[in-house]
Design a protein around this motif. Sequence first.
Motif, short mmCIF file in Angstrom:
data_model
loop_
_atom_site.label_atom_id
_atom_site.label_comp_id
_atom_site.label_asym_id
_atom_site.label_seq_id
_atom_site.Cartn_x
_atom_site.Cartn_y
_atom_site.Cartn_z
N ALA A 103 0.80 -1.23 0.00
CA ALA A 103 0.00 0.00 0.00
C ALA A 103 0.83 1.28 0.00
O ALA A 103 0.37 2.32 -0.47
CB ALA A 103 -0.95 -0.01 1.20
N ASP A 104 2.07 1.22 0.50
CA ASP A 104 2.89 2.44 0.57
C ASP A 104 3.87 2.56 -0.59
O ASP A 104 4.79 3.40 -0.54
CB ASP A 104 3.66 2.48 1.90
CG ASP A 104 4.59 1.27 2.09
OD1 ASP A 104 4.41 0.27 1.37
OD2 ASP A 104 5.47 1.34 2.96
N HIS A 105 3.69 1.77 -1.64
CA HIS A 105 4.66 1.75 -2.73
C HIS A 105 4.84 3.13 -3.37
O HIS A 105 5.95 3.69 -3.38
CB HIS A 105 4.23 0.73 -3.79
CG HIS A 105 5.12 0.65 -4.98
ND1 HIS A 105 6.32 0.00 -4.97
CD2 HIS A 105 4.99 1.17 -6.24
CE1 HIS A 105 6.89 0.09 -6.16
NE2 HIS A 105 6.11 0.81 -6.95
N LEU A 106 3.78 3.69 -3.91
CA LEU A 106 3.90 4.97 -4.62
C LEU A 106 4.27 6.11 -3.68
O LEU A 106 5.09 6.97 -4.02
CB LEU A 106 2.61 5.29 -5.37
CG LEU A 106 2.27 4.41 -6.57
CD1 LEU A 106 0.95 4.85 -7.19
CD2 LEU A 106 3.38 4.43 -7.61
N ALA A 107 3.67 6.15 -2.50
CA ALA A 107 3.97 7.23 -1.55
C ALA A 107 5.43 7.22 -1.15
O ALA A 107 6.07 8.28 -1.08
CB ALA A 107 3.07 7.12 -0.32
N SER A 108 5.99 6.04 -0.91
CA SER A 108 7.39 5.97 -0.49
C SER A 108 8.33 6.35 -1.64
O SER A 108 9.38 6.98 -1.42
CB SER A 108 7.73 4.57 0.04
OG SER A 108 7.49 3.57 -0.93
N ALA A 120 14.99 9.29 -11.11
CA ALA A 120 14.85 7.83 -11.16
C ALA A 120 15.00 7.28 -9.75
O ALA A 120 16.07 7.36 -9.16
CB ALA A 120 15.90 7.23 -12.09
N VAL A 121 13.91 6.75 -9.21
CA VAL A 121 13.96 6.14 -7.89
C VAL A 121 13.25 4.78 -7.98
O VAL A 121 12.39 4.57 -8.84
CB VAL A 121 13.29 7.03 -6.81
CG1 VAL A 121 14.03 8.35 -6.67
CG2 VAL A 121 11.83 7.29 -7.14
N HIS A 122 13.62 3.88 -7.09
CA HIS A 122 13.02 2.55 -7.17
C HIS A 122 12.88 1.94 -5.79
O HIS A 122 13.53 2.36 -4.83
CB HIS A 122 13.82 1.62 -8.09
CG HIS A 122 15.19 1.28 -7.59
ND1 HIS A 122 15.44 0.20 -6.76
CD2 HIS A 122 16.40 1.87 -7.79
CE1 HIS A 122 16.73 0.13 -6.48
NE2 HIS A 122 17.34 1.13 -7.09
N GLU A 189 9.40 -1.75 -10.01
CA GLU A 189 10.02 -1.09 -8.86
C GLU A 189 10.28 0.40 -9.11
O GLU A 189 10.49 1.16 -8.16
CB GLU A 189 11.34 -1.77 -8.51
CG GLU A 189 11.18 -3.20 -8.04
CD GLU A 189 12.51 -3.92 -7.87
OE1 GLU A 189 12.59 -4.76 -6.96
OE2 GLU A 189 13.47 -3.65 -8.63
N TRP A 190 10.26 0.82 -10.37
CA TRP A 190 10.66 2.18 -10.72
C TRP A 190 9.55 3.22 -10.51
O TRP A 190 8.38 2.94 -10.74
CB TRP A 190 11.05 2.26 -12.19
CG TRP A 190 12.39 1.71 -12.58
CD1 TRP A 190 12.62 0.63 -13.38
CD2 TRP A 190 13.67 2.24 -12.23
NE1 TRP A 190 13.98 0.44 -13.55
CE2 TRP A 190 14.64 1.42 -12.85
CE3 TRP A 190 14.10 3.32 -11.45
CZ2 TRP A 190 16.01 1.64 -12.73
CZ3 TRP A 190 15.46 3.54 -11.32
CH2 TRP A 190 16.41 2.72 -11.96
N PRO A 231 21.53 9.82 -11.90
CA PRO A 231 21.44 9.58 -10.46
C PRO A 231 20.20 8.76 -10.11
O PRO A 231 19.10 9.05 -10.58
CB PRO A 231 21.35 11.00 -9.88
CG PRO A 231 21.93 11.89 -10.93
CD PRO A 231 21.57 11.25 -12.23
N VAL A 232 20.39 7.74 -9.29
CA VAL A 232 19.31 6.82 -8.92
C VAL A 232 19.31 6.63 -7.41
O VAL A 232 20.37 6.50 -6.79
CB VAL A 232 19.52 5.45 -9.61
CG1 VAL A 232 18.51 4.43 -9.09
CG2 VAL A 232 19.39 5.58 -11.12
N SER A 233 18.12 6.62 -6.82
CA SER A 233 17.98 6.35 -5.39
C SER A 233 16.99 5.21 -5.17
O SER A 233 16.13 4.94 -6.01
CB SER A 233 17.49 7.59 -4.65
OG SER A 233 18.48 8.59 -4.61
N CYS A 234 17.12 4.57 -4.02
CA CYS A 234 16.27 3.44 -3.66
C CYS A 234 15.61 3.69 -2.31
O CYS A 234 16.25 4.21 -1.40
CB CYS A 234 17.10 2.16 -3.61
SG CYS A 234 16.17 0.69 -3.12
N THR A 235 14.35 3.32 -2.20
CA THR A 235 13.64 3.48 -0.93
C THR A 235 14.13 2.49 0.12
O THR A 235 13.96 2.72 1.32
CB THR A 235 12.13 3.27 -1.11
OG1 THR A 235 11.89 1.91 -1.53
CG2 THR A 235 11.56 4.23 -2.15
#
Length: 263
Positions: A103-108, A120-122, A189-190, A231-235
């Motif tokens: 449920a928190d996928h898009l918000a995070s 670009a975050v995933h 995941e993106w 640049p890419v970040s991950c939750t």
Amino acid sequence: MPITVVTITRTRPGLLARAVRSAQGQRPPGGFEHLIVIDDCLDTYRSLRELPEPPANVRWLLAGRGPRDVSGPGRSSRLRNMAVRICRSPWIAFLDDDNEWEADHLASLLECAARTGHRAVHSQSQMVNADGTPYLEERSPWSEDEAEGRAEYARLRAKGVVEPGSCVRRDRLDPLGVPDPVIEVDTGEWLLARELLLEVPFRDSFDARDEAERIGEDDKLAMDLRARREPVSCTGLPTLRYYLGGYSNNFSLSFDSTFSWRE
């Protein structure tokens, strides 16, 4: 809407309904729209048109096929690129019709993008079997050969991507210069800026090497982002529930009667 969720689908209305329910559980700030691209399947199109009360943020379109069009990563890439061109949201996420999100996928993801300023975050993922049970085998599901699959699992275990007894995959995109890099981010995941996807569209040409190594459109996108030093970040959160059994990891059953890795 700040985000458009894109789902490509064909002949799996039951799985599509599950994906739609999963998307409707999202509560990102500002909301989102869900664009469903139906790949030349009137039955699936009719199933959506006959919904008694479709969610207000869901829209769909039927994409016809030419005589040379077949299912496969090339077709998926072209449909994804088409969806990017027609939507107008600044952010785009992709939910395959056979997967789900927490449920928190898009918000995070949106929070991560706002905090880092990256385009670009995933997230990361949970690998599950077709029946929803955790995939715990110490073998890469994308390797048909058992020895190769176990060797790849051992490599990813050493890299901290997988861990025995857990179905979580700590996917990531190592930068250029890292020896033996991890280049593992699934499409689901993106969260990607639309402007970035217009600059770096999904590649739609696949050859015999891609087929042998199970290199799909998500792999090529990750390679292209890495090559341009985006640049890419991950939750750090495993918010994608990835169901095994799609064309990239099904070696025994025909995914689609028209399927071809190469066109």
